[in-house]
Design a protein around this motif. Sequence first.
Motif, PDB file in Angstrom:
ATOM      1  N   THR A  54       0.841  -1.190   0.000  1.00  0.00           N
ATOM      2  CA  THR A  54       0.000   0.000   0.000  1.00  0.00           C
ATOM      3  C   THR A  54       0.882   1.248   0.000  1.00  0.00           C
ATOM      4  OG1 THR A  54      -0.122   0.180   2.411  1.00  0.00           O
ATOM      5  CG2 THR A  54      -1.765  -1.233   1.318  1.00  0.00           C
ATOM      6  N   ALA A  55       0.322   2.352  -0.464  1.00  0.00           N
ATOM      7  CA  ALA A  55       1.080   3.608  -0.513  1.00  0.00           C
ATOM      8  C   ALA A  55       1.504   4.033   0.886  1.00  0.00           C
ATOM      9  CB  ALA A  55       0.235   4.693  -1.169  1.00  0.00           C
ATOM     10  N   ARG A  56       0.636   3.825   1.880  1.00  0.00           N
ATOM     11  CA  ARG A  56       0.969   4.231   3.252  1.00  0.00           C
ATOM     12  C   ARG A  56       2.146   3.423   3.783  1.00  0.00           C
ATOM     13  NH1 ARG A  56      -0.235   2.826   8.526  1.00  0.00           N
ATOM     14  NH2 ARG A  56      -0.361   4.592   9.983  1.00  0.00           N
ATOM     15  N   ALA A  57       2.125   2.100   3.557  1.00  0.00           N
ATOM     16  CA  ALA A  57       3.231   1.266   4.034  1.00  0.00           C
ATOM     17  C   ALA A  57       4.532   1.644   3.333  1.00  0.00           C
ATOM     18  CB  ALA A  57       2.914  -0.205   3.813  1.00  0.00           C
ATOM     19  N   ALA A  58       4.461   1.884   2.032  1.00  0.00           N
ATOM     20  CA  ALA A  58       5.664   2.255   1.274  1.00  0.00           C
ATOM     21  C   ALA A  58       6.240   3.578   1.764  1.00  0.00           C
ATOM     22  CB  ALA A  58       5.348   2.329  -0.211  1.00  0.00           C
ATOM     23  N   ASP A  59       5.365   4.507   2.143  1.00  0.00           N
ATOM     24  CA  ASP A  59       5.841   5.786   2.671  1.00  0.00           C
ATOM     25  C   ASP A  59       6.587   5.603   3.987  1.00  0.00           C
ATOM     26  OD1 ASP A  59       4.850   7.261   0.565  1.00  0.00           O
ATOM     27  OD2 ASP A  59       3.003   7.858   1.584  1.00  0.00           O
ATOM     28  N   ILE A  60       6.196   4.585   4.766  1.00  0.00           N
ATOM     29  CA  ILE A  60       6.825   4.366   6.069  1.00  0.00           C
ATOM     30  C   ILE A  60       8.186   3.693   5.921  1.00  0.00           C
ATOM     31  CG2 ILE A  60       6.642   3.074   8.241  1.00  0.00           C
ATOM     32  CD1 ILE A  60       3.580   3.509   8.054  1.00  0.00           C
ATOM     33  N   HIS A  61       8.226   2.567   5.210  1.00  0.00           N
ATOM     34  CA  HIS A  61       9.493   1.829   5.164  1.00  0.00           C
ATOM     35  C   HIS A  61      10.247   1.952   3.833  1.00  0.00           C
ATOM     36  CE1 HIS A  61       7.074  -1.086   3.040  1.00  0.00           C
ATOM     37  NE2 HIS A  61       6.494  -1.569   4.124  1.00  0.00           N
ATOM     38  N   GLY A  62       9.630   2.535   2.837  1.00  0.00           N
ATOM     39  CA  GLY A  62      10.327   2.758   1.574  1.00  0.00           C
ATOM     40  C   GLY A  62      10.405   1.558   0.653  1.00  0.00           C
ATOM     41  N   LEU A  63       9.771   0.448   1.046  1.00  0.00           N
ATOM     42  CA  LEU A  63       9.813  -0.767   0.217  1.00  0.00           C
ATOM     43  C   LEU A  63       8.610  -0.759  -0.719  1.00  0.00           C
ATOM     44  CD1 LEU A  63      10.921  -3.296   2.971  1.00  0.00           C
ATOM     45  CD2 LEU A  63      12.298  -2.418   1.077  1.00  0.00           C
ATOM     46  N   THR A  64       8.809  -0.237  -1.894  1.00  0.00           N
ATOM     47  CA  THR A  64       7.743  -0.119  -2.877  1.00  0.00           C
ATOM     48  C   THR A  64       7.603  -1.415  -3.673  1.00  0.00           C
ATOM     49  OG1 THR A  64       9.242   0.686  -4.579  1.00  0.00           O
ATOM     50  CG2 THR A  64       8.260   2.342  -3.115  1.00  0.00           C
ATOM     51  N   ASN A  65       6.545  -1.509  -4.431  1.00  0.00           N
ATOM     52  CA  ASN A  65       6.352  -2.669  -5.298  1.00  0.00           C
ATOM     53  C   ASN A  65       7.496  -2.783  -6.306  1.00  0.00           C
ATOM     54  OD1 ASN A  65       3.688  -3.653  -4.329  1.00  0.00           O
ATOM     55  ND2 ASN A  65       3.025  -1.621  -4.986  1.00  0.00           N
ATOM     56  N   GLN A  66       7.989  -1.660  -6.774  1.00  0.00           N
ATOM     57  CA  GLN A  66       9.099  -1.676  -7.727  1.00  0.00           C
ATOM     58  C   GLN A  66      10.370  -2.216  -7.080  1.00  0.00           C
ATOM     59  OE1 GLN A  66       9.940   2.152  -9.473  1.00  0.00           O
ATOM     60  NE2 GLN A  66      11.492   1.347 -10.878  1.00  0.00           N
ATOM     61  N   VAL A  67      10.651  -1.790  -5.849  1.00  0.00           N
ATOM     62  CA  VAL A  67      11.843  -2.261  -5.134  1.00  0.00           C
ATOM     63  C   VAL A  67      11.790  -3.774  -4.930  1.00  0.00           C
ATOM     64  CG1 VAL A  67      13.022  -2.201  -2.901  1.00  0.00           C
ATOM     65  CG2 VAL A  67      12.300  -0.060  -3.992  1.00  0.00           C
ATOM     66  N   LEU A  68      10.591  -4.295  -4.676  1.00  0.00           N
ATOM     67  CA  LEU A  68      10.430  -5.712  -4.333  1.00  0.00           C
ATOM     68  C   LEU A  68      10.130  -6.602  -5.541  1.00  0.00           C
ATOM     69  CD1 LEU A  68       8.255  -5.169  -1.139  1.00  0.00           C
ATOM     70  CD2 LEU A  68      10.681  -5.805  -1.196  1.00  0.00           C
ATOM     71  N   ALA A  69      10.052  -6.019  -6.710  1.00  0.00           N
ATOM     72  CA  ALA A  69       9.586  -6.756  -7.889  1.00  0.00           C
ATOM     73  C   ALA A  69      10.422  -7.987  -8.199  1.00  0.00           C
ATOM     74  CB  ALA A  69       9.554  -5.823  -9.097  1.00  0.00           C
ATOM     75  N   ASP A  70      11.715  -7.952  -7.955  1.00  0.00           N
ATOM     76  CA  ASP A  70      12.594  -9.068  -8.306  1.00  0.00           C
ATOM     77  C   ASP A  70      12.957  -9.945  -7.107  1.00  0.00           C
ATOM     78  OD1 ASP A  70      12.678  -8.269 -10.982  1.00  0.00           O
ATOM     79  OD2 ASP A  70      14.350  -6.893 -10.598  1.00  0.00           O
ATOM     80  N   GLN A  71      12.320  -9.713  -5.978  1.00  0.00           N
ATOM     81  CA  GLN A  71      12.623 -10.502  -4.779  1.00  0.00           C
ATOM     82  C   GLN A  71      11.816 -11.801  -4.775  1.00  0.00           C
ATOM     83  OE1 GLN A  71      15.069  -9.666  -2.768  1.00  0.00           O
ATOM     84  NE2 GLN A  71      15.405  -7.799  -3.977  1.00  0.00           N
ATOM     85  N   PRO A  72      12.273 -12.826  -4.064  1.00  0.00           N
ATOM     86  CA  PRO A  72      11.525 -14.085  -3.998  1.00  0.00           C
ATOM     87  C   PRO A  72      10.219 -13.922  -3.228  1.00  0.00           C
ATOM     88  CG  PRO A  72      13.410 -14.128  -2.509  1.00  0.00           C
ATOM     89  CD  PRO A  72      13.553 -12.881  -3.319  1.00  0.00           C
ATOM     90  N   VAL A  73       9.269 -14.774  -3.530  1.00  0.00           N
ATOM     91  CA  VAL A  73       8.011 -14.791  -2.783  1.00  0.00           C
ATOM     92  C   VAL A  73       8.218 -15.596  -1.501  1.00  0.00           C
ATOM     93  CG1 VAL A  73       6.603 -14.515  -4.844  1.00  0.00           C
ATOM     94  CG2 VAL A  73       7.173 -16.818  -4.030  1.00  0.00           C
ATOM     95  N   TRP A  74       7.256 -15.494  -0.599  1.00  0.00           N
ATOM     96  CA  TRP A  74       7.408 -16.124   0.706  1.00  0.00           C
ATOM     97  C   TRP A  74       7.622 -17.635   0.599  1.00  0.00           C
ATOM     98  CZ3 TRP A  74       9.125 -15.580   5.219  1.00  0.00           C
ATOM     99  CH2 TRP A  74       8.805 -16.483   6.228  1.00  0.00           C
ATOM    100  N   GLY A  75       6.921 -18.289  -0.279  1.00  0.00           N
ATOM    101  CA  GLY A  75       7.062 -19.733  -0.403  1.00  0.00           C
ATOM    102  C   GLY A  75       8.482 -20.182  -0.717  1.00  0.00           C
ATOM    103  N   GLN A  76       9.256 -19.310  -1.336  1.00  0.00           N
ATOM    104  CA  GLN A  76      10.643 -19.640  -1.660  1.00  0.00           C
ATOM    105  C   GLN A  76      11.586 -19.416  -0.479  1.00  0.00           C
ATOM    106  OE1 GLN A  76      10.280 -16.927  -5.228  1.00  0.00           O
ATOM    107  NE2 GLN A  76      11.577 -18.507  -6.155  1.00  0.00           N
ATOM    108  N   LEU A  77      11.120 -18.707   0.549  1.00  0.00           N
ATOM    109  CA  LEU A  77      11.978 -18.345   1.670  1.00  0.00           C
ATOM    110  C   LEU A  77      11.569 -18.984   2.996  1.00  0.00           C
ATOM    111  CD1 LEU A  77      12.353 -14.508   1.000  1.00  0.00           C
ATOM    112  CD2 LEU A  77      14.093 -16.258   0.661  1.00  0.00           C
ATOM    113  N   ALA A  78      10.364 -19.513   3.058  1.00  0.00           N
ATOM    114  CA  ALA A  78       9.816 -19.954   4.347  1.00  0.00           C
ATOM    115  C   ALA A  78      10.718 -20.962   5.049  1.00  0.00           C
ATOM    116  CB  ALA A  78       8.415 -20.531   4.148  1.00  0.00           C
ATOM    117  N   ASP A  79      11.199 -21.965   4.331  1.00  0.00           N
ATOM    118  CA  ASP A  79      12.038 -22.986   4.966  1.00  0.00           C
ATOM    119  C   ASP A  79      13.334 -22.377   5.489  1.00  0.00           C
ATOM    120  OD1 ASP A  79      10.147 -24.904   4.436  1.00  0.00           O
ATOM    121  OD2 ASP A  79      11.204 -25.751   2.706  1.00  0.00           O
ATOM    122  N   GLU A  80      13.939 -21.507   4.698  1.00  0.00           N
ATOM    123  CA  GLU A  80      15.197 -20.887   5.106  1.00  0.00           C
ATOM    124  C   GLU A  80      15.011 -20.040   6.369  1.00  0.00           C
ATOM    125  OE1 GLU A  80      18.344 -17.512   3.436  1.00  0.00           O
ATOM    126  OE2 GLU A  80      17.026 -18.559   2.030  1.00  0.00           O
TER     127      GLU A  80
END
Length: 201
Positions: A54-80
């Motif tokens: 959401t725009a409000r969350a992005a304003d707080i922590h700066g992690l926008t959809n664009q910043v996160l676009a190439d990151q793994p989804v949760w299912g790829q990280l849960a075990d780790e």
Amino acid sequence: MNFTSWPTLLVVDVEGNGTTPPDLVEIAALPVRSGVLDSATAGAWLIRPERPVTARAADIHGLTNQVLADQPVWGQLADEVGEFLAQDWICAHNAHVDYRELQRHLPGWKPTGVIDTLRLARATHKDLPSYTLDALIKHLAPDLSRAPRVGRHRATFDAYATAQLLIAMAGHYETWDQLIAAAVPPGLPGAPQPEEDPTLW
């Protein structure tokens, strides 16, 4: 406080995408061993959420959809992440939130105990006007010169700041048991059990 008596402890912080309930977008877990922060073995993960930030969350922590676009989804990280957290003690500021979201995302995970620096601060420094992370940083003035340079409201910075606050406040207690009596919220793992009243039977 004899810090060598401490078990392995992970100071954690999570950031979400602003939805209800939130998808996680960042997790940090900073080990504290014998009262010393171990940044070299810290865990940090960025996560592409299923739902947009959401725009409000992005304003707080700066992690926008664009910043996160190439990151793994949760299912790829849960075990780790689950393996990293294992069953160690965790610590967080307003720990109910971080514990609830980690447990929701990691079914079956249960730490040995949960320390809440918000609860600890209220017990250690009574009558402060505020117990937010920012207020405690200002009041206790921990050394944040080596904190990650991403800034407040990012998980790695907030975990580092919380760890420094924990160590500063721990100096007011003589033993680990005294610390957890003040810092573990009732009902969460690690909370001291009330002594049973003796009965005739």
